[in-house]
Motif scaffolding. Structure first.
Motif, PDB file in Angstrom:
ATOM      1  N   UNK A 124       9.202  66.875 -16.554  1.00  0.00           N
ATOM      2  CA  UNK A 124       9.196  67.461 -18.100  1.00  0.00           C
ATOM      3  C   UNK A 124       8.585  66.681 -19.306  1.00  0.00           C
ATOM      4  N   UNK A 125       7.824  67.447 -20.554  1.00  0.00           N
ATOM      5  CA  UNK A 125       7.339  66.518 -21.583  1.00  0.00           C
ATOM      6  C   UNK A 125       8.581  66.277 -22.723  1.00  0.00           C
ATOM      7  N   UNK A 126       9.668  67.470 -22.740  1.00  0.00           N
ATOM      8  CA  UNK A 126      10.321  67.043 -24.460  1.00  0.00           C
ATOM      9  C   UNK A 126      11.380  67.509 -23.175  1.00  0.00           C
ATOM     10  N   UNK A 127      13.165  66.831 -24.102  1.00  0.00           N
ATOM     11  CA  UNK A 127      14.050  67.237 -24.044  1.00  0.00           C
ATOM     12  C   UNK A 127      14.939  67.314 -25.006  1.00  0.00           C
ATOM     13  N   UNK A 128      16.025  68.616 -25.187  1.00  0.00           N
ATOM     14  CA  UNK A 128      16.836  68.524 -26.811  1.00  0.00           C
ATOM     15  C   UNK A 128      17.256  67.638 -26.759  1.00  0.00           C
ATOM     16  N   UNK A 218       5.494  58.091 -19.568  1.00  0.00           N
ATOM     17  CA  UNK A 218       5.926  59.286 -20.370  1.00  0.00           C
ATOM     18  C   UNK A 218       6.587  58.869 -21.852  1.00  0.00           C
ATOM     19  N   UNK A 219       5.987  58.831 -23.056  1.00  0.00           N
ATOM     20  CA  UNK A 219       7.287  58.837 -23.957  1.00  0.00           C
ATOM     21  C   UNK A 219       7.673  60.056 -24.054  1.00  0.00           C
ATOM     22  N   UNK A 220       8.798  60.773 -23.762  1.00  0.00           N
ATOM     23  CA  UNK A 220       9.050  62.173 -24.444  1.00  0.00           C
ATOM     24  C   UNK A 220       9.868  63.006 -25.438  1.00  0.00           C
ATOM     25  N   UNK A 221       9.280  64.134 -25.997  1.00  0.00           N
ATOM     26  CA  UNK A 221       9.270  64.720 -27.549  1.00  0.00           C
ATOM     27  C   UNK A 221      10.689  65.142 -27.677  1.00  0.00           C
ATOM     28  N   UNK A 222      12.113  65.076 -28.535  1.00  0.00           N
ATOM     29  CA  UNK A 222      13.089  64.864 -28.283  1.00  0.00           C
ATOM     30  C   UNK A 222      13.029  66.679 -29.528  1.00  0.00           C
ATOM     31  N   UNK A 223      13.529  67.510 -28.634  1.00  0.00           N
ATOM     32  CA  UNK A 223      13.996  68.879 -29.594  1.00  0.00           C
ATOM     33  C   UNK A 223      12.273  69.616 -30.556  1.00  0.00           C
ATOM     34  N   UNK A 224      11.312  68.638 -29.289  1.00  0.00           N
ATOM     35  CA  UNK A 224       9.976  69.179 -29.921  1.00  0.00           C
ATOM     36  C   UNK A 224       9.064  68.313 -30.535  1.00  0.00           C
ATOM     37  N   UNK A 225       9.652  66.909 -31.121  1.00  0.00           N
ATOM     38  CA  UNK A 225       9.216  66.267 -31.725  1.00  0.00           C
ATOM     39  C   UNK A 225       8.948  64.736 -30.712  1.00  0.00           C
ATOM     40  N   UNK A 226       7.432  64.589 -30.766  1.00  0.00           N
ATOM     41  CA  UNK A 226       7.086  63.575 -30.340  1.00  0.00           C
ATOM     42  C   UNK A 226       7.445  62.051 -31.186  1.00  0.00           C
ATOM     43  N   UNK A 228       6.446  59.184 -32.823  1.00  0.00           N
ATOM     44  CA  UNK A 228       5.125  58.628 -33.616  1.00  0.00           C
ATOM     45  C   UNK A 228       5.373  58.308 -34.986  1.00  0.00           C
ATOM     46  N   UNK A 229       5.154  57.244 -35.458  1.00  0.00           N
ATOM     47  CA  UNK A 229       4.618  56.739 -36.813  1.00  0.00           C
ATOM     48  C   UNK A 229       5.073  58.768 -37.608  1.00  0.00           C
ATOM     49  N   UNK A 230       3.695  59.289 -37.673  1.00  0.00           N
ATOM     50  CA  UNK A 230       3.760  59.659 -38.455  1.00  0.00           C
ATOM     51  C   UNK A 230       5.109  61.102 -38.304  1.00  0.00           C
ATOM     52  N   UNK A 231       5.589  61.082 -37.045  1.00  0.00           N
ATOM     53  CA  UNK A 231       7.053  62.525 -37.284  1.00  0.00           C
ATOM     54  C   UNK A 231       7.936  61.148 -38.345  1.00  0.00           C
ATOM     55  N   UNK A 232       8.068  59.820 -37.676  1.00  0.00           N
ATOM     56  CA  UNK A 232       9.098  58.824 -39.039  1.00  0.00           C
ATOM     57  C   UNK A 232       8.913  59.224 -39.846  1.00  0.00           C
ATOM     58  N   UNK A 233       7.846  59.562 -40.262  1.00  0.00           N
ATOM     59  CA  UNK A 233       7.086  59.482 -41.903  1.00  0.00           C
ATOM     60  C   UNK A 233       7.636  60.498 -43.160  1.00  0.00           C
ATOM     61  N   UNK A 234       7.344  61.330 -41.992  1.00  0.00           N
ATOM     62  CA  UNK A 234       7.731  62.730 -42.504  1.00  0.00           C
ATOM     63  C   UNK A 234       9.351  63.558 -42.071  1.00  0.00           C
ATOM     64  N   UNK A 236      10.874  64.293 -39.491  1.00  0.00           N
ATOM     65  CA  UNK A 236      11.345  65.421 -37.952  1.00  0.00           C
ATOM     66  C   UNK A 236      11.556  64.568 -36.947  1.00  0.00           C
ATOM     67  N   UNK A 237      11.408  62.691 -37.142  1.00  0.00           N
ATOM     68  CA  UNK A 237      11.590  62.395 -35.722  1.00  0.00           C
ATOM     69  C   UNK A 237      13.284  60.940 -36.243  1.00  0.00           C
ATOM     70  N   UNK A 238      13.882  61.375 -35.423  1.00  0.00           N
ATOM     71  CA  UNK A 238      15.448  60.454 -35.781  1.00  0.00           C
ATOM     72  C   UNK A 238      15.674  59.276 -35.736  1.00  0.00           C
TER      73      UNK A 238
END
Length: 284
Positions: A124-128, A218-226, A228-234, A236-238
């Motif tokens: 698996x690569x992503x989990x909700x 493997x670092x999983x995406x959560x709810x489809x969001x990886x 990453x620094x980018x996703x923290x700053x925008x 989307x990643x909580x």
């Protein structure tokens, strides 16, 4: 005449080199002191790197660092056996499961990103959020129930008192409780132990901060969001938090200088970013 000029040139070069060495020596700080740091293993890579750099500029300062989990940081400072308590939450305030430490000052040092991680054999690569809650509570016990292979899930948890555990439980699991026993349950004491266990245990899932993520997991995406620094700053990643150095009152002397070095733009935008932490100035 030429011989005399060569001798003079040689003398001038020698004087220049001696003078340069003297200037370099003079650039070294006369700051003295001993700094003892204990607490978060998530912040340990940052602490060790900063200590190495700081001691080059301040050779008369001795720094020792250990990591037995976030809660041991403020406890050690309160007992007087550490000057700095590294913690993955602001221990001067109440947080779920832990009362505040009165008299301690929280000095922010870095933004830490936490991720759910699995052994590479997990398909698996992503989990909700709901799937993570079900796995870590023990409700879901086979990877095929969340889109993976037919294999028993091995849940790896951090011991109570871990700041990584506090952040992951609150921000990835929405405060839901962890399972705490079973033949498919393991508990580890540090980020380093988590790293080794995930890398070497087939079908394992755990959580860790980004500086410890390797190619052997493997670092999983959560709810489809990886994660990453980018996703923290925008926004989307909580699943992230601010790491703190707790001190007994306002820091002074070598301790104050060391904390200020870590908070400096030079370190925040240099070594700190290379270690996969996020500068404090990047988040609001």
């Amino acid at each position: 005449m030429k011989k005399w000029m060569k001798s003079l040139t040689a003398i001038m070069v020698a004087v220049s080199l001696v003078g340069g060495a003297s200037s370099a020596a003079a650039a070294k700080s006369n700051l003295k002191g001993n700094i003892v740091i204990n607490g978060s293993s998530a912040l340990l890579p940052l602490t060790l790197q900063a200590a190495s750099e700081f001691k080059k500029e301040n050779p008369k300062v001795r720094i020792s660092a250990s990591a037995a989990g976030s809660i041991t940081g403020p406890q050690s400072v309160r007992k007087g056996i550490a000057d700095i308590g590294a913690v993955d939450w602001d221990a001067s305030k109440d947080v779920p499961g832990f009362n505040k430490f009165d008299g301690l000052v929280a000095n922010p040092v870095a933004v830490t990103v936490f991720a759910a991680v699995v052994n590479p054999n997990v398909g698996v690569n992503s989990l909700t959020t709901e799937q993570l809650q079900d796995i870590f509570s023990g409700k879901v016990t086979n990877w095929k129930e969340v889109g993976g292979s037919d294999a028993k899930i091995v849940v790896v948890n951090r011991k109570f008192g871990s700041g990584t555990r506090v952040n992951f439980q609150q921000k990835a699991l929405g405060g839901k409780e962890f399972m705490n026993k079973g033949d498919n349950y393991k508990e580890v004491g540090s980020s380093g132990d988590m790293k080794t266990t995930i890398e070497t245990t087939p079908n394992a899932i755990g959580y860790i901060d980004l500086p410890y993520v390797t190619s052997k997991m493997k670092a999983l995406s959560i709810n489809g969001v990886a994660p990453t620094e980018k996703n923290v700053l925008n926004g989307n990643y909580k699943v992230w938090g601010i790491g703190y150095y707790m001190t007994k009152g306002q820091p002074t002397g070598a301790t104050k200088a060391f904390i200020e070095y870590i908070q400096s733009s030079k370190f925040q935008n240099g070594s700190l970013k290379k270690l996969k932490f996020i500068p404090l100035s990047a988040v609001k």
